[in-house]
Structure formats: C-alpha cells, structure tokens
Enzyme design. Structure first.
Site, short mmCIF file in Angstrom:
data_model
loop_
_atom_site.label_atom_id
_atom_site.label_comp_id
_atom_site.label_asym_id
_atom_site.label_seq_id
_atom_site.Cartn_x
_atom_site.Cartn_y
_atom_site.Cartn_z
N LYS A 175 2.89 12.75 -1.22
CA LYS A 175 4.08 11.76 -0.72
C LYS A 175 5.28 12.13 -0.91
O LYS A 175 5.53 13.05 -1.64
CB LYS A 175 3.66 10.25 -1.21
N TYR A 224 -1.13 3.41 8.50
CA TYR A 224 -1.22 2.57 7.39
C TYR A 224 -1.92 1.10 7.87
O TYR A 224 -1.97 0.12 7.34
CB TYR A 224 -0.13 2.21 6.35
N PHE A 272 3.25 -5.67 1.18
CA PHE A 272 3.90 -4.47 1.05
C PHE A 272 3.92 -3.53 2.02
O PHE A 272 4.53 -2.23 2.03
CB PHE A 272 3.43 -3.63 -0.21
N ARG A 298 -10.72 10.78 -4.96
CA ARG A 298 -10.38 9.42 -5.65
C ARG A 298 -10.35 9.48 -6.90
O ARG A 298 -9.39 8.93 -7.54
CB ARG A 298 -11.19 8.29 -5.17
N THR A 358 -4.45 3.41 -8.25
CA THR A 358 -3.45 3.12 -7.24
C THR A 358 -2.17 3.05 -8.03
O THR A 358 -1.05 3.56 -7.83
CB THR A 358 -3.54 2.09 -6.24
N ARG A 404 -2.10 10.81 -10.49
CA ARG A 404 -1.22 9.67 -10.48
C ARG A 404 -0.52 9.23 -11.75
O ARG A 404 0.62 9.09 -11.92
CB ARG A 404 -1.79 8.27 -9.76
N ASN A 463 3.52 6.70 -5.78
CA ASN A 463 2.19 7.29 -6.71
C ASN A 463 1.88 8.64 -6.37
O ASN A 463 0.77 8.95 -6.47
CB ASN A 463 1.22 6.01 -6.41
N HIS A 482 -1.90 10.30 -1.61
CA HIS A 482 -2.68 9.44 -1.02
C HIS A 482 -4.05 10.21 -0.70
O HIS A 482 -4.09 11.54 -0.52
CB HIS A 482 -2.14 8.83 0.39
N GLU A 521 -8.38 9.69 9.44
CA GLU A 521 -7.32 10.06 8.97
C GLU A 521 -6.88 11.49 9.15
O GLU A 521 -5.94 11.89 9.38
CB GLU A 521 -7.28 9.85 7.39
#
Ligand code: CMP
Length: 136
Positions: free
Chosen positions: A12, A52, A60, A88, A94, A105, A115, A118, A129
C-alpha cells in the site's frame, strides 16, 4: 494434497512511500511464495472504489478509497500451496496493534488504515482481484 494457489498482494501507499517494497518482497520469497507478476502503479479513486466495493457500506469506505489511490502501490500475484491463507497468516491482523510478532503488519504497519499490505481474503476474491489488476 497439492493445492497450488495464487493470491493478490498489494504493497500500500504508506509502505511504498517508505520504499519498503523490496523488503516486503523478501518476506514473501523467504516464506516460499513465488512472485509470478508484479507492477508498480497508481490507481484512480474510482478504480479504488471498484476494487474495494465489498466494503462500500462500511463507514471507512471513502477514506479507504482515497487512501489506496493517494500514491503508488505495488501489486503482485503470489503463488504457493494454500497461498490465500498463507499470505493472510504472514500479513497478520488487519490492525497492526493486534497483529502477531513477526507478521508484516506488525513489522511495517502504522495504523489500521496504513497497514502496509492487502491480501485477498478468499480463493474466489483472489481470482477477482488478480483479474482486476492483471487481466489486460
Ligand atoms: P485491507 O485488507 O486492505 O481491506 C480493507 C481495508 O480497510 C483494511 O485492510 C484496512 O486497512 C481498512 N480499514 C479501515 N478501517 C477498518 C476497520 N474498522 N475494519 C477493517 N478494515 C478497516
């Protein structure tokens, strides 16, 4: 028992801004992922909204889409046995404050918004995705 999968990873804007993409890629490689494709891009707000859209009812959502489109990102297709779940686990919770020691993270995240990474949350979403960023 072979379950070779692909998943989508995004480094990100907060992490690209700190030039962490190579260090994050090293984590993937050391954990047995193969980086099949990657590119550094910046997306528009409307592309972020599309990406998203599962979160569109969340409070948010607006900030999230502004944020993802605020600077360059690095998108990658990662391949490994059980790649979705394995990525993950490697990313951690998260919220970096809740992420376990050693997770991406925990190591790199600044806040729940910033964070750093993704990752697709299911096999089905991974396909969607990956197509979103790499179909053309
Ligand atoms: P990500 O895995 O990219 O998916 C959606 C993102 O929304 C998530 O990481 C967080 O960065 C962001 N986000 C912001 N607030 C929240 C929240 N309260 N719960 C979950 N995700 C949030």
């Amino acid at each position: 028992m072979n379950n070779l999968e692909q998943t989508l990873s995004i480094v990100k804007p907060d992490a690209v801004e700190r030039n962490l993409q190579n260090e994050i890629k090293k984590n993937f490689i050391e954990n047995g992922f193969i980086i099949k494709k990657e590119k550094k891009i910046q997306i528009s707000k409307s592309e972020a909204e599309e990406f998203y859209k599962v979160h569109q009812s969340k409070p948010f959502y607006g900030d999230l889409c502004n944020y993802l489109s605020s600077g360059p990102i690095v998108v990658m297709i990662l391949e490994k046995e059980n790649a979705v779940l394995e990525n993950r686990k490697l990313m951690g919770a998260t919220d970096p404050l809740k992420a376990e020691e050693g997770t991406l993270r925990k190591k790199y995240g600044i806040s729940i918004d910033k964070n750093s990474v993704h990752g697709s949350d299911s096999y089905e979403n991974a396909k969607i995705e990956i197509d979103f960023f790499f179909k053309h």
